[in-house]
Scaffold this motif. Structure first.
Motif, mmCIF file in Angstrom:
data_model
loop_
_atom_site.group_PDB
_atom_site.id
_atom_site.type_symbol
_atom_site.label_atom_id
_atom_site.label_comp_id
_atom_site.label_asym_id
_atom_site.label_seq_id
_atom_site.Cartn_x
_atom_site.Cartn_y
_atom_site.Cartn_z
ATOM 1 N N THR A 1 -1.992 1.490 -5.226
ATOM 2 C CA THR A 1 -1.514 2.861 -5.417
ATOM 3 C C THR A 1 -2.605 3.870 -5.068
ATOM 4 O O THR A 1 -3.769 3.518 -4.915
ATOM 5 C CB THR A 1 -1.124 3.079 -6.891
ATOM 6 O OG1 THR A 1 -2.318 2.953 -7.671
ATOM 7 C CG2 THR A 1 -0.105 2.059 -7.362
ATOM 8 N N VAL B 1 0.861 -1.189 0.000
ATOM 9 C CA VAL B 1 0.000 0.000 0.000
ATOM 10 C C VAL B 1 0.894 1.235 0.000
ATOM 11 O O VAL B 1 1.520 1.561 1.015
ATOM 12 C CB VAL B 1 -0.938 0.001 1.232
ATOM 13 C CG1 VAL B 1 -1.756 1.281 1.277
ATOM 14 C CG2 VAL B 1 -1.848 -1.217 1.205
ATOM 15 N N GLY C 1 5.459 4.401 -3.400
ATOM 16 C CA GLY C 1 6.403 5.525 -3.401
ATOM 17 C C GLY C 1 7.812 4.962 -3.457
ATOM 18 O O GLY C 1 8.049 3.871 -3.997
HETATM 19 N N1 LIG Z 1 12.650 6.295 1.041
HETATM 20 C C1 LIG Z 1 13.488 5.699 1.870
HETATM 21 O O1 LIG Z 1 14.652 5.437 1.510
HETATM 22 C C2 LIG Z 1 13.053 5.322 3.252
HETATM 23 C C3 LIG Z 1 11.796 5.650 3.750
HETATM 24 N N2 LIG Z 1 11.427 5.238 5.015
HETATM 25 C C4 LIG Z 1 10.080 5.562 5.535
HETATM 26 O O2 LIG Z 1 9.117 4.907 4.724
HETATM 27 C C5 LIG Z 1 7.908 5.674 4.657
HETATM 28 C C6 LIG Z 1 7.579 5.913 3.180
HETATM 29 O O3 LIG Z 1 8.598 6.750 2.667
HETATM 30 P P1 LIG Z 1 8.827 6.989 1.110
HETATM 31 O O4 LIG Z 1 8.598 5.731 0.366
HETATM 32 O O5 LIG Z 1 10.129 7.662 0.975
HETATM 33 O O6 LIG Z 1 7.636 8.016 0.801
HETATM 34 P P2 LIG Z 1 7.021 8.438 -0.603
HETATM 35 O O7 LIG Z 1 6.405 9.780 -0.409
HETATM 36 O O8 LIG Z 1 8.027 8.236 -1.678
HETATM 37 O O9 LIG Z 1 5.878 7.363 -0.845
HETATM 38 C C7 LIG Z 1 4.653 7.368 -0.209
HETATM 39 C C8 LIG Z 1 3.646 6.773 -1.165
HETATM 40 O O10 LIG Z 1 2.396 6.644 -0.500
HETATM 41 C C9 LIG Z 1 1.412 6.878 -1.469
HETATM 42 N N3 LIG Z 1 0.114 7.176 -0.852
HETATM 43 C C10 LIG Z 1 -0.235 8.241 -0.102
HETATM 44 N N4 LIG Z 1 -1.534 8.154 0.245
HETATM 45 C C11 LIG Z 1 -1.999 7.012 -0.313
HETATM 46 C C12 LIG Z 1 -3.263 6.385 -0.329
HETATM 47 N N5 LIG Z 1 -4.322 6.914 0.280
HETATM 48 N N6 LIG Z 1 -3.407 5.209 -0.985
HETATM 49 C C13 LIG Z 1 -2.365 4.645 -1.637
HETATM 50 N N7 LIG Z 1 -1.128 5.208 -1.674
HETATM 51 C C14 LIG Z 1 -0.956 6.372 -1.003
HETATM 52 C C15 LIG Z 1 1.933 8.048 -2.261
HETATM 53 O O11 LIG Z 1 1.201 8.130 -3.463
HETATM 54 P P3 LIG Z 1 1.444 9.298 -4.567
HETATM 55 O O12 LIG Z 1 2.734 8.898 -5.219
HETATM 56 O O13 LIG Z 1 0.285 9.152 -5.467
HETATM 57 O O14 LIG Z 1 1.513 10.558 -3.804
HETATM 58 C C16 LIG Z 1 3.392 7.628 -2.418
HETATM 59 O O15 LIG Z 1 3.550 6.829 -3.562
HETATM 60 C C17 LIG Z 1 8.202 6.972 5.440
HETATM 61 O O16 LIG Z 1 7.704 6.867 6.744
HETATM 62 C C18 LIG Z 1 9.727 7.049 5.448
HETATM 63 O O17 LIG Z 1 10.213 7.769 6.550
HETATM 64 C C19 LIG Z 1 12.234 4.476 5.796
HETATM 65 C C20 LIG Z 1 13.484 4.130 5.349
HETATM 66 C C21 LIG Z 1 14.018 4.542 4.081
#
Ligand SMILES: NC(=O)C1=CN([C@@H]2O[C@H](COP(=O)(O)OP(=O)(O)OC[C@H]3O[C@@H](n4cnc5c(N)ncnc54)[C@H](OP(=O)(O)O)[C@@H]3O)[C@@H](O)[C@H]2O)C=CC1
Ligand SMILES: CC(C)(CO)C(=O)C(=O)O
Length: 316
Positions: free
Chosen positions: A30, A6, A9
């Motif tokens: 997504t 879910v 990102g």
């Molecule tokens: N990136 C990294 O290297 C790391 C991240 N983390 C943690 O992981 C978590 C995620 O981070 P990250 O992947 O970087 O964040 P991103 O912002 O890249 O990804 C978040 C995703 O969630 C999606 N999203 C938001 N709302 C919904 C919804 N209602 N239904 C479905 N999808 C939804 C977004 O969609 P849309 O694209 O359409 O906006 C986006 O694709 C955070 O807490 C971060 O701190 C931890 C370690 C490493």
């Protein structure tokens, strides 16, 4: 075992595409219909060590996911990974995850920061296996169908409070996930120390993220300036003391580890700096705001965490 991711990102795409490439049964869930059709149509692109891998995987938008046929929905033995950011964990999203998990799937939560686990637990059906996870890997999504794998590390997960009655059954479910991850070449580890690990990661994020965002510097540049190093050290000492009061064991969360992360991720912009630069909401409320909340509960002050949180909120 099927894994429903879910949030496609940075982190969700990086793990989902690596798993699908390794043969795991992945379904991305997504936010947008457009992203789901891209991934399910021509595939998502994983950029790893200069090589590009195009992987086609199942993908549905959250609204279409709610209308999947019964046998396509996750059930017992399956996993739902929540890979959205803290700010995306709205009541609406949690209600959707709750109906996805209604047939007994286990739920893995990959957020940085604290505060999300009780909220997720309150929203999901009673008895759902909810497993916190910490990733020390790095990922950066460049477009809805391209993700760059930016740093190798480990995915660690395990029970928050070990020793529950159905621990054995839950451990088997988690060990099966470790096997699927390892088959896909992903380093994974089961841990009985998740509270310490979550607090340790929180401490690292609490020092590096706000200061890189405020000063606009990469992780490696942060300790290079003597005044910034003093600020890092003061924020570390305050945060470490608060987390120790909340249960952080002295073996976890050393100053050397914070400096080592700055060095290992020297060329990276922290996620908070990137969020500020792109005008997105940061995770400050669940990182330094989370530590300030623990301080309030313990009746102790948290002036530096309050100050950096206020400064980062002002950058939003
Ligand atoms: N990136 C990294 O290297 C790391 C991240 N983390 C943690 O992981 C978590 C995620 O981070 P990250 O992947 O970087 O964040 P991103 O912002 O890249 O990804 C978040 C995703 O969630 C999606 N999203 C938001 N709302 C919904 C919804 N209602 N239904 C479905 N999808 C939804 C977004 O969609 P849309 O694209 O359409 O906006 C986006 O694709 C955070 O807490 C971060 O701190 C931890 C370690 C490493
Ligand atoms: C460890 C660190 C600081 C790496 O950039 C991180 O987790 C983040 O940017 O959120």
């Amino acid at each position: 075992m099927r894994i429903f991711i879910v949030g496609a990102g940075s982190l969700g795409m990086m793990y989902g595409l690596r798993l699908a490439r390794g043969g795991a049964r992945i379904t991305f869930v997504t936010r947008s219909v457009e992203q789901a059709s891209l991934i399910a149509g021509k595939g998502g692109k994983l950029v790893e060590d200069g090589e590009e891998f195009v992987v086609v995987a199942k993908a549905v938008s959250m609204s279409d996911g709610m209308a999947l046929a019964e046998d396509e929905l996750p059930g017992a033995g399956d996993w739902i990974w929540i890979t959205v950011k803290q700010a995306h964990l709205t009541d609406e999203l949690l209600a959707s995850v709750s109906s996805l998990s209604a047939r007994g799937a286990a739920v893995l939560c990959l957020q940085n920061g604290i505060g999300h686990l009780p909220r997720i637990a309150a929203a999901l059906p009673a008895g759902t296996l909810i497993v916190p996870a910490i990733s020390t890997e790095g990922a950066l999504r460049e477009s809805p169908d391209i993700v760059r794998y930016t740093g190798r590390g480990t995915l660690m997960f395990g029970p928050l409070r070990p020793g529950k009655t159905n621990a054995e059954e839950e451990e088997i479910t988690q060990k099966m996930l470790v096997s699927v991850l390892e088959e896909a070449g992903i380093t994974a580890e089961l841990s009985n120390q998740m509270e310490n690990r979550i607090y340790e990661k929180l401490l690292i994020n609490a020092v590096i993220n706000p200061l890189t965002a405020i000063f606009g510097v990469k992780n490696g540049e942060l300790p290079l300036h003597p005044s910034r190093l003093r600020l890092m050290s003061a924020l570390f000492m305050e945060s470490r003391a608060i987390l120790a009061r909340s249960g952080l064991n002295e073996e976890y969360g050393s100053w050397e580890k914070v400096l080592a992360v700055c060095e290992a991720t020297a060329a990276n912009e922290s996620s908070m700096l990137r969020d500020v630069q792109s005008g997105r909401a940061t995770e400050i409320d669940w990182i330094n705001g989370g530590i300030a909340g623990l301080a309030r509960e313990a009746g102790i002050p948290s002036p530096l965490n309050d100050a950096v949180a206020a400064m980062v909120r002002a950058l939003h």
